[in-house]
Design a protein around this motif. Sequence first.
Motif, PDB file in Angstrom:
ATOM      1  N   TRP A 186       0.832  -1.208   0.000  1.00  0.00           N
ATOM      2  CA  TRP A 186       0.000   0.000   0.000  1.00  0.00           C
ATOM      3  C   TRP A 186       0.857   1.245   0.000  1.00  0.00           C
ATOM      4  O   TRP A 186       0.522   2.237  -0.651  1.00  0.00           O
ATOM      5  N   ALA A 187       1.989   1.213   0.691  1.00  0.00           N
ATOM      6  CA  ALA A 187       2.915   2.354   0.664  1.00  0.00           C
ATOM      7  C   ALA A 187       3.498   2.513  -0.736  1.00  0.00           C
ATOM      8  O   ALA A 187       3.638   3.634  -1.242  1.00  0.00           O
ATOM      9  N   GLU A 188       3.810   1.404  -1.365  1.00  0.00           N
ATOM     10  CA  GLU A 188       4.335   1.465  -2.730  1.00  0.00           C
ATOM     11  C   GLU A 188       3.303   2.075  -3.683  1.00  0.00           C
ATOM     12  O   GLU A 188       3.633   2.893  -4.538  1.00  0.00           O
ATOM     13  N   ARG A 189       2.039   1.705  -3.493  1.00  0.00           N
ATOM     14  CA  ARG A 189       0.979   2.254  -4.348  1.00  0.00           C
ATOM     15  C   ARG A 189       0.756   3.746  -4.096  1.00  0.00           C
ATOM     16  O   ARG A 189       0.352   4.473  -4.994  1.00  0.00           O
ATOM     17  N   ALA A 190       1.009   4.164  -2.863  1.00  0.00           N
ATOM     18  CA  ALA A 190       0.807   5.575  -2.510  1.00  0.00           C
ATOM     19  C   ALA A 190       2.033   6.426  -2.806  1.00  0.00           C
ATOM     20  O   ALA A 190       1.985   7.652  -2.673  1.00  0.00           O
ATOM     21  N   ASP A 191       3.109   5.808  -3.215  1.00  0.00           N
ATOM     22  CA  ASP A 191       4.351   6.537  -3.423  1.00  0.00           C
ATOM     23  C   ASP A 191       4.333   7.310  -4.741  1.00  0.00           C
ATOM     24  O   ASP A 191       5.163   7.104  -5.632  1.00  0.00           O
ATOM     25  N   CYS A 192       3.376   8.204  -4.862  1.00  0.00           N
ATOM     26  CA  CYS A 192       3.274   9.033  -6.062  1.00  0.00           C
ATOM     27  C   CYS A 192       3.005  10.484  -5.668  1.00  0.00           C
ATOM     28  O   CYS A 192       2.671  11.306  -6.511  1.00  0.00           O
ATOM     29  N   LEU A 193       3.158  10.798  -4.382  1.00  0.00           N
ATOM     30  CA  LEU A 193       2.833  12.129  -3.900  1.00  0.00           C
ATOM     31  C   LEU A 193       3.700  13.213  -4.521  1.00  0.00           C
ATOM     32  O   LEU A 193       3.253  14.357  -4.665  1.00  0.00           O
ATOM     33  N   ASN A 194       4.913  12.873  -4.907  1.00  0.00           N
ATOM     34  CA  ASN A 194       5.828  13.884  -5.455  1.00  0.00           C
ATOM     35  C   ASN A 194       5.791  13.958  -6.975  1.00  0.00           C
ATOM     36  O   ASN A 194       6.575  14.701  -7.572  1.00  0.00           O
TER      37      ASN A 194
END
Length: 197
Positions: A186-194
């Motif tokens: 889930w962290a990998e999937r959310a790792d698009c904030l930047n």
Amino acid sequence: MITDKIEDYFTEAETEKAFQIAKRKQLPVLVDFWAPGCKGCKKMEITTYQNSEILSYVDQNFVFVKYDITNTSVAKITSSPILWTPTFIVFANDGSEVRKITGYLSDLQFEAEMEMGRALAFLRKAQPQKALNILENLINSSVNTIFLPEALYWAGVATYFLNKRNAESLVPYWEKLIANYSESIWAERADCLNITL
């Protein structure tokens, strides 16, 4: 009503009626795909489905269908393929599949999985506040910590929709997810904030 055993449910022959009632009551549908001779299914019957709190929870939050996959005399329900039993699918009341879980579930696993399914069903039906309330309860619960990364992910999504698709609104949930559960999918999937669009 349900007390000490599972008895308040629809069968595979009554799925159309179950979805009609779900639509009227604005509840998701929980389908337990089972088979005679399935050891995991039998374990559900003699453990999880013996818990009166679980039975009350199901009764209050779902329209419940126990679907015998070996019954060939009824039309098959529209779902993704069932490869193993038991398989639990949560459907939004419009018939869209929102969560699928395969295998025996203990009381705590069952309730957490179904809560996640309820949240996704409410997201599917454009009710992000109801979804967020469920997800916040999961996040604040110390019992179901295994579900925290996924709950944080979907809480961010629910907040995004609550705030008229404002991507900044999901940042607090996803930053917490990435900071505390960096090894999770889930962290990998959310790792698009930047990412800049």
